[in-house]
Write a protein that holds these residues in place. Sequence first.
Motif: not given
Length: 74
Positions: A44-56
């Motif tokens: 999780l620490s390596r997931v980018g904020s853009h990817d995290e936002f898109e997934f959410g």
Amino acid sequence: MVGSVQFNLGVDSTSLVEQQLRRRLYEGLDPQRYPIMTAHAEELSRVGSHDEFEFGLAALLDAIEARISSRRPG
């Protein structure tokens, strides 16, 4: 929510310091309440904020679609 905040702050997931801080954040959560997040803190620490936002966002839209579909007459 985390992805949204990181996206707005411009958090850089490629920064090693940022990754260490995020890993500590996830590892510091209550493992009884957040077992998946604590178990996968490193990934999780390596997931980018853009990817995290898109997934959410995708998860939210999928949930809305499932709810609408379940209310349609069969």
